[in-house]
Design a protein around this motif. Structure first.
Motif, PDB file in Angstrom:
ATOM      1  N   UNK A  71       0.784  -1.226  -0.069  1.00 28.54           N
ATOM      2  CA  UNK A  71      -0.119  -0.051   0.098  1.00 28.54           C
ATOM      3  C   UNK A  71       0.927   1.140   0.115  1.00 28.54           C
ATOM      4  N   UNK A  72      -0.058   2.395   0.405  1.00 27.41           N
ATOM      5  CA  UNK A  72       0.982   3.674   0.199  1.00 27.41           C
ATOM      6  C   UNK A  72       1.366   4.097   1.655  1.00 27.41           C
ATOM      7  N   UNK A  73       1.365   3.303   2.801  1.00 21.50           N
ATOM      8  CA  UNK A  73       1.680   3.848   4.012  1.00 21.50           C
ATOM      9  C   UNK A  73       2.814   4.495   3.955  1.00 21.50           C
ATOM     10  N   UNK A  74       4.104   3.925   3.452  1.00 21.46           N
ATOM     11  CA  UNK A  74       5.274   4.236   3.627  1.00 21.46           C
ATOM     12  C   UNK A  74       5.522   5.746   2.820  1.00 21.46           C
ATOM     13  N   UNK A  75       5.077   5.746   1.470  1.00 21.83           N
ATOM     14  CA  UNK A  75       4.915   6.849   0.664  1.00 21.83           C
ATOM     15  C   UNK A  75       4.282   8.215   1.192  1.00 21.83           C
ATOM     16  N   UNK A  76       3.115   7.914   1.838  1.00 22.62           N
ATOM     17  CA  UNK A  76       2.468   9.178   2.488  1.00 22.62           C
ATOM     18  C   UNK A  76       2.999   9.455   3.696  1.00 22.62           C
ATOM     19  N   UNK A  77       3.295   8.636   4.638  1.00 27.89           N
ATOM     20  CA  UNK A  77       4.307   9.048   5.824  1.00 27.89           C
ATOM     21  C   UNK A  77       5.517   9.490   5.453  1.00 27.89           C
ATOM     22  N   UNK A  78       6.180   9.027   4.634  1.00 25.30           N
ATOM     23  CA  UNK A  78       7.530   9.884   4.239  1.00 25.30           C
ATOM     24  C   UNK A  78       7.112  11.196   3.348  1.00 25.30           C
ATOM     25  N   UNK A  79       6.035  11.078   2.879  1.00 20.22           N
ATOM     26  CA  UNK A  79       5.644  12.690   2.281  1.00 20.22           C
ATOM     27  C   UNK A  79       5.495  13.566   3.590  1.00 20.22           C
ATOM     28  N   UNK A  80       4.977  13.262   4.642  1.00 23.09           N
ATOM     29  CA  UNK A  80       4.672  14.008   5.603  1.00 23.09           C
ATOM     30  C   UNK A  80       6.049  14.519   6.292  1.00 23.09           C
ATOM     31  N   UNK A  81       6.929  13.501   6.516  1.00 23.35           N
ATOM     32  CA  UNK A  81       8.044  14.036   7.029  1.00 23.35           C
ATOM     33  C   UNK A  81       9.014  14.913   6.490  1.00 23.35           C
ATOM     34  N   UNK A  82       8.966  14.558   5.160  1.00 23.49           N
ATOM     35  CA  UNK A  82       9.748  15.291   4.124  1.00 23.49           C
ATOM     36  C   UNK A  82       9.402  16.763   3.822  1.00 23.49           C
ATOM     37  N   UNK A  83       8.082  16.850   3.891  1.00 21.45           N
ATOM     38  CA  UNK A  83       7.340  18.309   3.639  1.00 21.45           C
ATOM     39  C   UNK A  83       7.341  19.107   4.929  1.00 21.45           C
ATOM     40  N   UNK A  84       7.193  18.247   5.895  1.00 19.37           N
ATOM     41  CA  UNK A  84       7.208  19.301   7.325  1.00 19.37           C
ATOM     42  C   UNK A  84       8.421  19.947   7.553  1.00 19.37           C
ATOM     43  N   UNK A  85       9.533  19.533   7.243  1.00 20.29           N
ATOM     44  CA  UNK A  85      10.774  19.754   7.601  1.00 20.29           C
ATOM     45  C   UNK A  85      11.551  20.851   6.487  1.00 20.29           C
ATOM     46  N   UNK A  86      10.997  20.558   5.087  1.00 19.39           N
ATOM     47  CA  UNK A  86      11.466  21.454   4.125  1.00 19.39           C
ATOM     48  C   UNK A  86      10.198  22.486   3.495  1.00 19.39           C
ATOM     49  N   UNK A  87       9.321  22.012   2.894  1.00 20.23           N
ATOM     50  CA  UNK A  87       8.408  22.833   2.031  1.00 20.23           C
ATOM     51  C   UNK A  87       7.655  23.539   3.250  1.00 20.23           C
ATOM     52  N   UNK A  88       6.954  22.920   4.121  1.00 19.89           N
ATOM     53  CA  UNK A  88       6.137  23.615   5.206  1.00 19.89           C
ATOM     54  C   UNK A  88       7.237  24.521   6.154  1.00 19.89           C
ATOM     55  N   UNK A  89       8.257  23.791   6.574  1.00 17.37           N
ATOM     56  CA  UNK A  89       9.254  24.880   7.602  1.00 17.37           C
ATOM     57  C   UNK A  89       9.610  25.911   6.962  1.00 17.37           C
ATOM     58  N   UNK A  90       9.870  26.002   5.629  1.00 12.49           N
ATOM     59  CA  UNK A  90      10.457  27.157   5.037  1.00 12.49           C
ATOM     60  C   UNK A  90       9.403  27.736   4.392  1.00 12.49           C
ATOM     61  N   UNK A  91       8.171  27.500   4.341  1.00  8.38           N
ATOM     62  CA  UNK A  91       7.129  28.370   3.678  1.00  8.38           C
ATOM     63  C   UNK A  91       7.281  28.267   2.279  1.00  8.38           C
ATOM     64  N   UNK A  92       7.336  27.002   1.789  1.00  9.08           N
ATOM     65  CA  UNK A  92       7.561  26.906   0.319  1.00  9.08           C
ATOM     66  C   UNK A  92       6.346  26.221  -0.161  1.00  9.08           C
ATOM     67  N   UNK A  93       5.871  26.605  -1.339  1.00  7.49           N
ATOM     68  CA  UNK A  93       4.531  25.874  -1.860  1.00  7.49           C
ATOM     69  C   UNK A  93       4.939  24.427  -2.297  1.00  7.49           C
ATOM     70  N   UNK A  94       4.076  23.380  -2.006  1.00  8.54           N
ATOM     71  CA  UNK A  94       4.278  22.009  -2.354  1.00  8.54           C
ATOM     72  C   UNK A  94       3.649  21.947  -3.732  1.00  8.54           C
TER      73      UNK A  94
END
Length: 580
Positions: free
Chosen positions: A417-440
């Motif tokens: 399934x998509x468990x690793x894919x989606x959970x990895x997306x959260x961690x990646x975007x949390x620290x990069x796009x979301x933390x620095x205010x960059x659009x996903x």
């Protein structure tokens, strides 16, 4: 099609809705030439549109849907995208990153301001950097004359905003709002008075009362939740009674106290909490190892050939300790040197070698750690990494994202399934796009992928949820929803169901349990503890905001799981509302 050649050109500046019906052949030819000049500059203008020659249109991106118009003396800049049948009336201002659905009406002299100035005290405002979260309007929205909509606001489908209102917060679909600041007055469908921040028609009914009651209950019991996890013998916090003290437990206690008590945990002063956490940082690497059996900092493994130290706990402490210190009005004592010393070439090599297909969560977690370390280094006035490394990170991510899923990596197999894919997306975007205010990128595809995963009963059937899996769906839906209203009704329905279940999991005097152990026994399980409480408090806010009742909670995550970008680099100001 009738034409009236007696109508003066200026008439259409103020009455553009008549252009298709009344323009002469010469006027049509002039409009065609006007639109061609816009297209030559990169704009996309749909059929039967009108853009007044008296309008100031200086956009980086312009996508104008069919049957739409920009009237005379309107001022349009930035990145503006509209659906079909949208109107920007005379003297209206649309600036920054603004997205309109179908059938949107922007009244005369209204202002949609999808950007903002910084205003830190260290320099004049005109020298401050600009930020842009963007404005999103759904379908069938009427913005009255002289309305101001501020950056970061989403206005749901079918809303009406009364003349002169100043919209500073999201409005739920079907809301009629007015005032400064704008407040919901009632539901457009005639369902009676609307409470601020509520959304009508969710499958669980109106959850605002349950949300408010939960928040009151949690605040009343917060001190007891923290006290049960404090050991007088060791002078340390454990996740729950009977387990060893950990660095994360201390940080979770700080975050819970911030949300529910607006104060530091009561066993020490803010300065004492901060001093204890700062003393754990290893000066050489900048990482924070796990506690030793004696309560001091433990040992770290030897570094790899590029200087990076492979230690999952220490990597997460870059997040948990950094944000706990920020809440306490402090910061790390030393830069995160393993981030600082990694060259751009080494960074790109590590990114390429991460297990994107087999263990996307691990890959995303590494990005989260590195990017958060870069942010903390900037906070100290140090280099985030080698000059250009942060740009290299975003460049690599921007060129590796899958446009079909909006994600990085892939599901290892259909059975997985998509468990690793989606959970990895959260961690990646949390620290990069979301933390620095960059659009996903590709937010609509993100919503599609995440909703498909959220329907998997292995992880989301009642009784099978854990905090990690629900958070890793709620945050991407919230983050993508800042840019798109794609499948918004389905998002709200899922969030409402999860919210109702989450509120019922609170254990009096003990807080939340993390949830069922996942495959392989990961996570602390069902017993209430600090990690589960900290995470579920953030999840409840995200779910409540997706449903439209977050204001009823009276708190907003301000640590690791904060929804907005981190504060300006160089600041270390306590975010609590009163001094200690």
């Amino acid at each position: 099609m009738a034409s009236d050649s007696s109508v003066e050109d200026a008439y259409f500046d103020y009455c553009p809705w008549d252009f298709t019906r009344r323009a002469s052949a010469a006027q049509r030819a002039a409009q065609t030439a006007r639109q061609k000049r816009l297209a030559d500059a990169g704009a996309s203008v749909g059929p039967r549109c009108y853009v007044s020659s008296a309008a100031g249109v200086f956009t980086d991106v312009l996508r104008l849907g069919a049957d739409s118009y920009i009237a005379g003396h309107a001022y349009v800049t930035g990145e503006v995208r509209t659906g079909s049948d949208c109107t920007v009336n005379p003297y209206a201002t649309v600036r920054g990153r603004v997205t309109l659905g179908n059938g949107v009406r922007i009244g005369a002299h209204a202002s949609l301001l999808g950007f903002n100035h910084g205003f830190a005290p260290d320099r004049p405002v005109h020298r401050q950097p600009l930020t842009s979260e963007g404005i999103v309007l759904g379908d069938d929205v009427w913005i009255g004359s002289n309305v101001v909509v501020l950056d970061g606001v989403t206005i749901g489908d079918h809303c009406v905003v009364g003349a002169g209102a100043v919209v500073t917060k999201d409005l739920a679909p079907w809301t009629i709002a007015a005032g400064n600041p704008a407040r919901p007055l009632r539901d457009r469908r005639g369902r009676g008075g609307a409470r601020a921040g509520t959304r009508a028609g969710t499958p669980e009914g109106d959850p605002s009362g349950a949300v408010a009651a939960f928040a009151d209950r949690a605040r009343e019991q917060a001190a007891d939740v923290l006290a049960r996890c404090w050991s007088e013998d060791t002078g340390r916090y454990s996740d729950r009674p009977g387990v060893p003290a950990t660095v994360r437990a201390h940080c979770d206690a700080v975050e819970i106290a911030a949300l529910l008590l607006d104060a530091p945990p009561g066993r020490m002063s803010a300065a004492e909490h901060a001093g204890r956490l700062r003393a754990l940082q290893d000066p050489a690497s900048g990482l924070v190892p796990e506690l030793s059996p004696g309560g001091g900092p433990g040992e770290l493994p030897p570094p790899a050939h590029d200087g990076w130290i492979e230690d999952g706990g220490a990597e997460y402490h870059v997040l948990s300790v950094g944000y706990a210190l920020e809440l306490l009005g402090s910061r790390f004592a030393h830069p995160v040197r393993v981030v600082q010393q990694l060259t751009s070439r080494q960074l790109l090599s590590r990114l390429a070698a991460l297990p994107w297909r087999e263990r996307a969560w691990s890959a995303g977690a590494w990005v989260d750690c590195w990017a958060t370390g870069a942010y903390r280094n900037r906070e100290l006035g140090a280099e985030a990494g080698e000059p250009g490394a942060l740009e290299a990170l975003f460049g690599w991510l921007g060129t590796r994202v899958d446009p079909w899923t909006g994600m990085w990596g892939a599901a290892a197999s259909p059975a997985a399934g998509r468990l690793q894919l989606v959970n990895g997306y959260y961690r990646l975007t949390r620290g990069s796009f979301a933390q620095f205010g960059v659009q996903v990128p590709y937010p609509e595809r993100v919503v599609d992928t995440v909703l498909a995963h959220a329907a998997d009963p292995r992880w989301f059937a009642e009784g099978r949820q854990n905090a990690c899996n629900v958070l890793d769906v709620a945050h991407p839906l919230w983050l993508a929803g800042r840019r798109t209203g794609h499948r918004a009704d389905e998002v709200r329905e899922w969030a409402a169901r999860q919210l109702a279940g989450a509120l019922g999991r609170w254990r009096d005097g003990a807080g939340f349990g993390f949830g069922p152990a996942g495959e392989g026994g990961s996570g602390p399980g069902r017993d209430p503890g600090l990690q589960g409480t900290e995470m579920w408090l953030a999840i409840v806010w995200l779910l409540a905001d997706l449903v439209g009742v977050a204001d009823e909670l009276g708190y907003r995550p301000r640590g690791v799981h904060r929804p907005e970008p981190a504060g300006p680099p160089g600041s270390a100001v306590p975010v609590f509302s009163r001094p200690w």
